[in-house]
Write a protein that holds these residues in place. Structure first.
Motif, mmCIF file in Angstrom:
data_model
loop_
_atom_site.group_PDB
_atom_site.id
_atom_site.type_symbol
_atom_site.label_atom_id
_atom_site.label_comp_id
_atom_site.label_asym_id
_atom_site.label_seq_id
_atom_site.Cartn_x
_atom_site.Cartn_y
_atom_site.Cartn_z
ATOM 1 N N VAL A 1 0.854 -1.189 0.000
ATOM 2 C CA VAL A 1 0.000 0.000 0.000
ATOM 3 C C VAL A 1 0.890 1.238 0.000
ATOM 4 C CG1 VAL A 1 -1.867 -1.196 1.221
ATOM 5 C CG2 VAL A 1 -0.192 0.127 2.528
ATOM 6 N N ASN A 2 0.339 2.350 -0.495
ATOM 7 C CA ASN A 2 1.111 3.592 -0.516
ATOM 8 C C ASN A 2 0.911 4.374 0.781
ATOM 9 O OD1 ASN A 2 -1.434 4.712 -0.785
ATOM 10 N ND2 ASN A 2 -1.184 5.278 -2.938
ATOM 11 N N SER A 3 1.373 5.608 0.797
ATOM 12 C CA SER A 3 1.318 6.417 2.026
ATOM 13 C C SER A 3 -0.094 6.648 2.527
ATOM 14 C CB SER A 3 1.992 7.780 1.782
ATOM 15 O OG SER A 3 3.366 7.610 1.499
ATOM 16 N N TRP A 4 -1.084 6.620 1.634
ATOM 17 C CA TRP A 4 -2.480 6.854 2.017
ATOM 18 C C TRP A 4 -3.212 5.554 2.319
ATOM 19 C CZ3 TRP A 4 -0.645 9.356 -2.603
ATOM 20 C CH2 TRP A 4 -0.273 10.683 -2.390
ATOM 21 N N GLY A 5 -2.521 4.437 2.178
ATOM 22 C CA GLY A 5 -3.142 3.148 2.464
ATOM 23 C C GLY A 5 -3.831 2.511 1.282
ATOM 24 N N ASN A 6 -3.716 3.134 0.103
ATOM 25 C CA ASN A 6 -4.327 2.552 -1.091
ATOM 26 C C ASN A 6 -3.438 1.444 -1.655
ATOM 27 O OD1 ASN A 6 -6.750 4.228 -1.422
ATOM 28 N ND2 ASN A 6 -5.294 5.893 -1.729
ATOM 29 N N VAL A 7 -4.073 0.402 -2.145
ATOM 30 C CA VAL A 7 -3.347 -0.769 -2.639
ATOM 31 C C VAL A 7 -2.660 -0.445 -3.963
ATOM 32 C CG1 VAL A 7 -3.557 -3.168 -3.382
ATOM 33 C CG2 VAL A 7 -4.984 -2.313 -1.513
ATOM 34 N N VAL A 8 -1.364 -0.702 -4.020
ATOM 35 C CA VAL A 8 -0.603 -0.535 -5.265
ATOM 36 C C VAL A 8 -0.199 -1.894 -5.849
ATOM 37 C CG1 VAL A 8 0.258 1.751 -4.681
ATOM 38 C CG2 VAL A 8 1.569 -0.260 -3.975
ATOM 39 N N TYR A 9 -0.277 -2.939 -5.007
ATOM 40 C CA TYR A 9 0.036 -4.279 -5.496
ATOM 41 C C TYR A 9 -0.559 -5.299 -4.532
ATOM 42 C CZ TYR A 9 2.815 -8.046 -7.647
ATOM 43 O OH TYR A 9 3.209 -9.185 -8.315
ATOM 44 N N ASP A 10 -1.248 -6.299 -5.076
ATOM 45 C CA ASP A 10 -1.837 -7.358 -4.267
ATOM 46 C C ASP A 10 -1.964 -8.603 -5.134
ATOM 47 O OD1 ASP A 10 -5.089 -8.108 -2.884
ATOM 48 O OD2 ASP A 10 -3.129 -8.731 -2.153
ATOM 49 N N GLU A 11 -1.075 -9.558 -4.913
ATOM 50 C CA GLU A 11 -1.042 -10.746 -5.765
ATOM 51 C C GLU A 11 -0.817 -12.013 -4.938
ATOM 52 O OE1 GLU A 11 -1.649 -11.223 -8.902
ATOM 53 O OE2 GLU A 11 -1.734 -9.146 -9.627
ATOM 54 N N TYR A 12 -1.493 -13.086 -5.380
ATOM 55 C CA TYR A 12 -1.175 -14.415 -4.857
ATOM 56 C C TYR A 12 0.033 -14.934 -5.624
ATOM 57 C CZ TYR A 12 -5.693 -14.472 -2.463
ATOM 58 O OH TYR A 12 -6.749 -14.183 -1.647
ATOM 59 N N ALA A 13 0.860 -15.713 -4.948
ATOM 60 C CA ALA A 13 2.069 -16.251 -5.578
ATOM 61 C C ALA A 13 2.058 -17.774 -5.479
ATOM 62 C CB ALA A 13 3.307 -15.686 -4.900
ATOM 63 N N ARG A 14 2.372 -18.418 -6.581
ATOM 64 C CA ARG A 14 2.439 -19.873 -6.609
ATOM 65 C C ARG A 14 3.846 -20.303 -6.192
ATOM 66 N NH1 ARG A 14 0.734 -20.240 -11.264
ATOM 67 N NH2 ARG A 14 2.596 -20.846 -12.436
ATOM 68 N N PRO A 15 3.970 -20.959 -5.037
ATOM 69 C CA PRO A 15 5.300 -21.331 -4.531
ATOM 70 C C PRO A 15 6.032 -22.282 -5.465
ATOM 71 C CG PRO A 15 3.635 -21.526 -2.809
ATOM 72 C CD PRO A 15 2.903 -21.342 -4.100
ATOM 73 N N LEU A 16 7.348 -22.313 -5.307
ATOM 74 C CA LEU A 16 8.177 -23.202 -6.118
ATOM 75 C C LEU A 16 8.012 -24.659 -5.680
ATOM 76 C CD1 LEU A 16 11.444 -21.043 -6.137
ATOM 77 C CD2 LEU A 16 9.757 -21.242 -7.981
ATOM 78 N N GLU A 17 7.710 -24.858 -4.398
ATOM 79 C CA GLU A 17 7.528 -26.212 -3.870
ATOM 80 C C GLU A 17 6.049 -26.535 -3.710
ATOM 81 O OE1 GLU A 17 10.200 -27.281 -0.562
ATOM 82 O OE2 GLU A 17 11.078 -25.281 -0.802
ATOM 83 N N TYR A 18 5.760 -27.821 -3.564
ATOM 84 C CA TYR A 18 4.381 -28.287 -3.390
ATOM 85 C C TYR A 18 3.843 -27.812 -2.041
ATOM 86 C CZ TYR A 18 0.396 -31.445 -2.986
ATOM 87 O OH TYR A 18 -0.863 -31.967 -2.825
ATOM 88 N N VAL A 19 2.632 -27.255 -2.066
ATOM 89 C CA VAL A 19 2.020 -26.738 -0.836
ATOM 90 C C VAL A 19 1.407 -27.890 -0.048
ATOM 91 C CG1 VAL A 19 0.291 -25.191 0.149
ATOM 92 C CG2 VAL A 19 1.534 -24.512 -1.915
ATOM 93 N N VAL A 20 1.871 -28.049 1.182
ATOM 94 C CA VAL A 20 1.367 -29.101 2.059
ATOM 95 C C VAL A 20 0.255 -28.565 2.966
ATOM 96 C CG1 VAL A 20 1.997 -30.744 3.879
ATOM 97 C CG2 VAL A 20 3.597 -30.259 2.016
ATOM 98 N N ASP A 21 0.432 -27.337 3.432
ATOM 99 C CA ASP A 21 -0.534 -26.720 4.356
ATOM 100 C C ASP A 21 -0.802 -25.292 3.899
ATOM 101 O OD1 ASP A 21 -2.114 -25.916 6.429
ATOM 102 O OD2 ASP A 21 -0.570 -26.092 7.992
ATOM 103 N N PHE A 22 -2.061 -25.014 3.549
ATOM 104 C CA PHE A 22 -2.420 -23.660 3.112
ATOM 105 C C PHE A 22 -2.585 -22.688 4.289
ATOM 106 C CE2 PHE A 22 -3.491 -26.199 -0.567
ATOM 107 C CZ PHE A 22 -3.165 -25.383 -1.635
#
Length: 285
Positions: A126-147
């Motif tokens: 978020v920027n100085s005013w709290g507005n979102v400038v980036y919000d992304e889910y990321a797919r890990p390099l390894e297999y996810v065991v526990d979300f």
């Protein structure tokens, strides 16, 4: 009183009526009551004209009624407090431009054996005013065991179409470059992103001395937000946008004192470096 035939005697009874008694019987006691009063007594005995008794409410009913009223008031106050809390974290404008200061927070998922190792699942800035400038889910390099959904809020469907880790890493690196980065325990977030950031450009609410407890230990972000901002966060699932906004507000509130503290630390570090250099030169001489 008068005497009639067959030994019967007339006696004046209650209310002025005549009552006949046989000879030798005791006459009924006479009354000197007023006739109206006598009629009222008769009505009271028969139940006519008896005043209505007010229904008596049990103490339990009264207590329950009071509790329900108090409960309603309590619910209203809770709703009002949650609404005011949301208002604190809500940006005051809609400017989503990239500012010189940005706040970041990440949510992790579990990988490796039994999900004990943390990997990036979502990152928000978020920027100085709290507005979102980036919000992304990321797919890990390894297999996810526990979300870790109960805390992270991340579910399997969130990562199916998520960006791959390296793309998210590159995006974040470009966004935070040459900017002041605000957050809580940023070393965990940067480690998950496999990134580093200059210490002079880092403002970590977990390291800021006035935010630590009496023993000098780090306090949780939710405790700092409640004490200094009057807002409750992380009540159930963590929201990285909410946490980033809370960290930004903490920094903005104490920015003047914080920056002064940073300058003092820099001066102290420079003095120490000069002393070390001078000491080495004297040892060589």
């Amino acid at each position: 009183m008068g005497v009639t035939g067959h030994g019967v005697t007339d006696v004046v009874g209650k209310g002025g009526s005549f009552v006949q008694t046989k000879a030798g019987e005791k006459p009924p006691p006479t009354s000197s009551l007023n006739p109206n009063w006598a009629q009222l007594q008769a009505k009271l005995k028969t139940g006519t004209g008896k005043p209505r008794a007010r229904p008596i409410q049990s103490s339990t009913a009264n207590v329950n009624h009071e509790k329900s009223l108090l409960g309603k008031r309590k619910e209203r106050s809770d709703e009002e407090s949650s609404a005011s809390a949301l208002a604190v974290l809500t940006p005051k404008n809609s400017d989503c431009s990239l500012t010189d200061v940005v706040a970041m927070d990440c949510e992790m998922v579990g990988v490796s054996f039994q999900g004990s190792k943390s990997a990036l699942g979502r990152v928000s800035l978020v920027n100085s005013w709290g507005n979102v400038v980036y919000d992304e889910y990321a797919r890990p390099l390894e297999y996810v065991v526990d979300f870790r959904s109960e805390i992270s809020g991340i579910r399997p469907h969130n990562l199916r179409k998520a960006k791959d880790f390296h793309t998210v890493q590159k995006d974040v690196a470009q966004l935070i470059k040459d900017r002041i980065l605000v957050g809580h325990a940023l070393h965990h977030d940067l480690k998950a992103l496999l990134l580093c950031h200059p210490k002079r450009c880092t403002r970590d609410t977990s390291h800021y001395l006035p935010f630590k407890n009496k023993e000098g230990k780090t306090r949780a972000l939710r405790d700092l937000a409640k004490e200094h901002l009057g807002v409750e966060i992380q009540r159930k699932q963590h929201c990285p946008i909410e946490d980033a906004r809370a960290a930004m507000l903490l920094y903005q509130k104490y920015r003047k004192e914080w920056e002064k503290h940073v300058k003092e630390q820099r001066r102290f570090s420079k003095k120490q470096r000069r002393r070390k250099i001078a000491k080495k030169q004297t040892e060589k001489d």
